[in-house]
Design an enzyme around this catalytic site. Structure first.
Site, PDB file in Angstrom:
ATOM      1  N   GLU A 189      -1.597  -1.984 -10.389  1.00 13.50           N
ATOM      2  CA  GLU A 189      -1.339  -1.877 -11.552  1.00 13.50           C
ATOM      3  C   GLU A 189      -0.626  -2.885 -12.197  1.00 13.50           C
ATOM      4  OE1 GLU A 189       1.232   1.664 -11.517  1.00 13.50           O
ATOM      5  OE2 GLU A 189      -0.311   2.649 -10.465  1.00 13.50           O
ATOM      6  N   GLU A 227      -1.797   5.899  -7.589  1.00 17.42           N
ATOM      7  CA  GLU A 227      -1.472   5.478  -6.152  1.00 17.42           C
ATOM      8  C   GLU A 227      -2.443   5.682  -4.983  1.00 17.42           C
ATOM      9  OE1 GLU A 227       0.647   6.426  -8.281  1.00 17.42           O
ATOM     10  OE2 GLU A 227       1.796   4.851  -9.097  1.00 17.42           O
ATOM     11  N   GLN A 235       3.701  -0.533  -7.569  1.00 15.66           N
ATOM     12  CA  GLN A 235       4.658  -1.147  -8.755  1.00 15.66           C
ATOM     13  C   GLN A 235       6.043  -1.144  -8.240  1.00 15.66           C
ATOM     14  OE1 GLN A 235       4.077  -0.459 -13.041  1.00 15.66           O
ATOM     15  NE2 GLN A 235       3.083  -2.540 -13.017  1.00 15.66           N
ATOM     16  N   PHE A 236       6.431   0.266  -7.852  1.00 20.47           N
ATOM     17  CA  PHE A 236       7.694   0.447  -7.424  1.00 20.47           C
ATOM     18  C   PHE A 236       7.438   1.487  -6.057  1.00 20.47           C
ATOM     19  CE2 PHE A 236       8.717  -0.767 -11.732  1.00 20.47           C
ATOM     20  CZ  PHE A 236       9.758  -1.169 -11.639  1.00 20.47           C
ATOM     21  N   ALA A 237       8.684   1.174  -5.230  1.00 24.60           N
ATOM     22  CA  ALA A 237       8.212   1.868  -3.871  1.00 24.60           C
ATOM     23  C   ALA A 237       8.548   3.326  -4.115  1.00 24.60           C
ATOM     24  CB  ALA A 237       9.482   1.553  -2.887  1.00 24.60           C
ATOM     25  N   ASP A 238       9.178   3.506  -5.327  1.00 26.38           N
ATOM     26  CA  ASP A 238       9.366   4.974  -5.495  1.00 26.38           C
ATOM     27  C   ASP A 238       8.238   5.754  -5.864  1.00 26.38           C
ATOM     28  OD1 ASP A 238      12.562   4.834  -6.606  1.00 26.38           O
ATOM     29  OD2 ASP A 238      11.498   2.997  -6.745  1.00 26.38           O
ATOM     30  N   TYR A 239       7.069   4.992  -6.291  1.00 27.99           N
ATOM     31  CA  TYR A 239       5.726   5.495  -6.573  1.00 27.99           C
ATOM     32  C   TYR A 239       4.735   5.677  -5.520  1.00 27.99           C
ATOM     33  CZ  TYR A 239       7.647   4.319 -11.140  1.00 27.99           C
ATOM     34  OH  TYR A 239       8.389   4.517 -12.424  1.00 27.99           O
ATOM     35  N   ILE A 240       5.377   5.329  -4.118  1.00 27.95           N
ATOM     36  CA  ILE A 240       4.407   5.320  -3.192  1.00 27.95           C
ATOM     37  C   ILE A 240       4.110   6.819  -2.747  1.00 27.95           C
ATOM     38  CG2 ILE A 240       6.060   5.390  -1.234  1.00 27.95           C
ATOM     39  CD1 ILE A 240       4.428   2.421  -0.464  1.00 27.95           C
ATOM     40  N   HIS A 276      13.372   4.072  -9.727  1.00 26.26           N
ATOM     41  CA  HIS A 276      13.142   2.850  -9.497  1.00 26.26           C
ATOM     42  C   HIS A 276      14.163   1.899  -8.708  1.00 26.26           C
ATOM     43  CE1 HIS A 276      11.544   3.447 -13.480  1.00 26.26           C
ATOM     44  NE2 HIS A 276      10.690   2.732 -13.299  1.00 26.26           N
TER      45      HIS A 276
END
Lengths: 334, 431
Positions: A26, A57, A79-84, A126
């Site tokens: 993204e 993702e 984009q952020f590890a939280d979104y993995i 985040h």
């Protein structure tokens, strides 16, 4: 170079050297990434090799598995590890196991880059450090740099590696080292010895820890942002600690850990991720199994708490100098 | 609650005189003990569907997602604009591949019942879906199948002993006994490693197709999933990627009506077709009689030509019926009408093609019976050959230490230690 510039340079070097390397995610294309890690790459290598993706993702990682099976070497960004987490099934059940389940017929040689960790007032979505989820998975490597030099060398090694690698970038130190004192002015990488990054190709091999500071009194195992926080705490306490920057969690440099703990007889483990079942628990077990008769004090852990990452109370959550100092004092008292 | 009937209902609350809300939970037309009911299926006549140009815009062919492409009529004649007009040798090759798939399934089902392996899944009634598609694709196009497309390997002449070795997880198993039976992988056959997690292969196929396009290749990808698993997020992310990048990919949904015991209504079939999923993504959508191998072949060839000319992806719903249980671990009599499979209105794909080729004068009952006998002997002999390499649980497997191989390209220290520990433990136990 800053860490961001070093990462950008690693991608540039590898795209130049290997036409199979593709960068996707993204906002990574035209805009060059929300942290600017991929800036300029699309202009240089074209849209077939650097492109923006839909916001899915699981789609990004699933597509990267297919590209890897075709013969490319994708470097997807989450984009952020939280979104993995939406991509977990593709990472855990697919990328990590493809070589094993096909007995080597198909591989997923991808490097998943993702900014991780707290200390930027990013709130619970985040700030997370999900490395322990991946170290628990068979078939995926986990890499976390703490300096611009290592970030470039490790990223090059990860892209060249034929196994799927999770490359977590400690975003708190993207633009300068952070000693844990949130209320003092931000520092810059300029002039820092580890920010002297060669322009061309070099590798920092996966699976080799770095002795960030040699010492005799105790061993401190850490990685990412925590290396800097620990260094500062040790300096301010005037303790002769040995600080080991693990650099890669899988494969882990067990030799460096064992040698250091057997020498010092004391061990502290520091990470930002939550405590229960975190990677610190694994490190603690390994040290206990291998160095028990050399230990002179119980092994201690300083970690994030077992709560979601809070927003306004971020600095109470963050494993900062106060908690690290207390733990060091306790270990040395015992 | 002081006001359970909501008589004093105020703004922001449910007021009086409103009906109570109801949850709709789908229910199939017939359960065990009831008569099969297919009255809700609309089955248009063979040849009735128009055939759009391969380069047609998805918006101009929306009706194709709601109709049913059919070539073989009730008399077994090939009719209409989708008739692929295949030469006799291709028709007979199709017939043989479908019959071999059925014979293979029968033999391996029996092997599971005899305790020679843990698990098996038949594709009975769905043979046309994989055989028709495989013969319409190029041999070097990459297939990302689900678990009921063994027909692709058979159509691509992959050795059936090799498939059986995989099913027995024996020392000849190319996958070293790591995968559940039928989860084949055959890179040389353009057959991607099958996952047990549903529809994960969808974005992977799109990624492979995107890579092929980005590299200026000519090969395309095709993938298959069941109608039930179109509910998975991966299905939708794959459709988004395929649409956005116009990936040269064919996305097949095998609507065999049943996802274990859940009928297609639980994936949304009461509201629309699965081919119509394509419309929201701006993808070409075709709905095909999945028991008509000529229709499957024609639709796949259409989609392949479309992909190869950079006109974009196609989503094909194959309307078919899962005649047998979901797997050897399933008992379909516990949840559906016993009559359903025999009364399925689109017939049996092998019988329909057989009727067609007999009508053409290139085949007859005697030759068909002889072929069935020959194939039964062939799979029996192949099974005996495979059994020489071992059956599950009888000791002829890959060396134990191979369990630790291929986790990573190079074995790291912790796996080497665990490997040695296992060997030491077995040795100490005197085994």
């Amino acid at each position: 170079m800053t860490m961001i510039q070093a990462i950008n340079s690693a991608l540039d070097v590898m795209m130049e050297r290997d036409p199979d390397v593709v960068v996707m995610g993204e906002d990574v294309g035209y805009f060059g990434g929300v942290f600017r890690a991929t800036a300029g790459l699309q202009q240089k290598y074209g849209k077939n090799r650097v492109f923006d993706t839909p916001i899915t993702e699981c789609g990004i990682i699933g597509v990267a598995v297919g590209m890897g099976a075709y013969g490319l070497r994708p470097v997807p960004e989450i984009q952020f590890a939280d979104y993995i987490y939406p991509a977990l099934d593709q990472l855990v059940s697919e990328a990590a196991r493809l070589r094993y389940r096909s007995a080597g017929e198909f591989i997923a040689p991808m490097t998943v880059r993702s900014p991780f960790g707290g200390g930027i007032f990013g709130g619970q979505t985040h700030s997370q450090s999900p490395e322990g989820i991946f170290t628990h998975v068979s078939g995926v490597k986990t890499v976390i740099p703490s300096t611009p030099y290592d970030a470039k060398g490790l990223l090059i090694a990860a892209i060249e590696d034929n196994d799927p690698t999770i490359f977590f970038e400690p975003k708190r130190i993207y633009n300068g080292p952070f000693d844990g004192h949130y209320d003092t002015p931000a520092k810059s990488w300029a002039g820092h010895p580890d920010a002297q990054v060669p322009a061309g190709y070099y590798r920092v091999p996966l699976g080799q820890a770095r002795i960030a500071r040699a010492g005799e009194a105790l061993t401190i195992l850490c990685y990412g942002t925590m290396v800097h926080v620990v260094e500062n705490s040790v300096t301010s306490l005037g303790v002769d600690a040995e600080i080991i920057d693990l650099r890669t969690l899988v494969p882990l440099d067990i030799g460096a850990i064992e040698a250091s703990v057997k020498k010092t007889g004391r061990c502290l483990i520091v990470h930002e991720a939550t405590r229960t079942s975190g990677f610190g628990a694994e490190l603690l077990s390994l040290v206990q199994e291998r160095c028990f008769y050399h230990l002179e004090a119980p092994i201690e852990r300083v970690t994030g708490f077992d709560t979601p990452y809070p927003h306004s109370l971020e600095w109470a959550y963050f494993p900062g100098p106060v908690r690290i100092r207390e733990a060091i004092n306790k270990i040395l008292r015992d | 609650m002081s006001d359970p009937d909501g008589i004093a209902g105020t703004e922001g609350q449910a007021g009086r005189n409103l009906p109570r809300l109801r949850l709709h939970v789908p229910e199939p037309p017939a359960r065990p003990g009831e008569s099969a009911d297919f009255t809700h299926f609309e089955i248009p006549a063979a040849g009735a569907q128009p055939r759009p140009d391969e380069a047609a815009q998805p918006a101009d062919m929306r009706d194709m997602a709601y109709g049913l492409i059919r070539v073989l009529d009730e008399q077994g004649q090939a009719v209409g604009p989708w008739n692929p007009k295949l030469p006799p040798e291709t028709l007979l090759r199709m017939l043989r591949a479908m019959a071999l798939t059925r014979a293979f399934d029968a033999r391996m089902f029996r092997a599971q019942r005899q305790g020679k392996t843990s698990f098996y899944m038949k594709s009975t009634g769905e043979e046309a879906v994989s055989i028709g598609a495989a013969l319409a694709l190029s041999r070097d196009d990459m297939c990302f199948p689900s678990y009921r497309q063994q027909g692709i390997l058979i159509a691509r002449d992959w050795p059936i002993v090799d498939m059986m070795n995989q099913i027995y997880s024996n020392k000849g198993d190319r996958l070293k006994g790591r995968q559940l039976p039928i989860m084949y992988s055959a890179r040389e056959a353009g057959f991607f490693s099958i996952s047990g997690n549903l529809t994960t292969q969808y974005p992977q196929a799109v990624g492979w197709a995107m890579a092929s396009a980005a590299m200026g290749d000519t090969r395309i990808a095709a993938t298959w999933c069941g109608e039930g698993s179109t509910a998975e997020g991966d299905f939708h992310s794959a459709c988004t990627f395929a649409s956005v990048y116009r990936a040269p990919v064919i996305m097949n949904v095998v609507n065999n009506q049943w996802a274990i015991s859940s009928f297609s209504g639980f994936a949304g079939a009461e509201s629309t077709t699965f081919a119509a999923r394509a419309i929201g993504y701006g993808i070409a959508g075709l709905r095909v009689d999945g028991n008509d191998v000529l229709a499957v072949h024609a639709a796949t060839r259409w989609a392949a030509d479309r992909a190869r000319s950079n006109a974009g992806p196609t989503l094909i719903e194959h309307f078919t019926y899962r005649v047998e249980g979901h797997s050897t671990s399933d008992d379909p009599t516990a949840y559906r009408s016993a009559e359903e499979s025999s009364l399925w209105p689109l017939g049996d794909p092998i019988a329909r093609l057989k009727q067609h080729v007999i009508g053409l004068g290139i085949w007859d009952e005697e030759r068909h019976a002889a072929m069935d006998r020959e194939l039964a002997e062939m799979v029996r002999d192949a099974a005996r050959e495979a059994e020489k390499n071992g059956i599950l649980g009888h000791g002829l497997h890959h060396p134990m230490e191979s369990m630790f191989e291929d986790v990573f390209e190079e074995m790291p220290w912790h796996l080497k230690e665990q490997q040695q520990q296992m060997l030491d433990e077995w040795k100490a136990a005197g085994l």
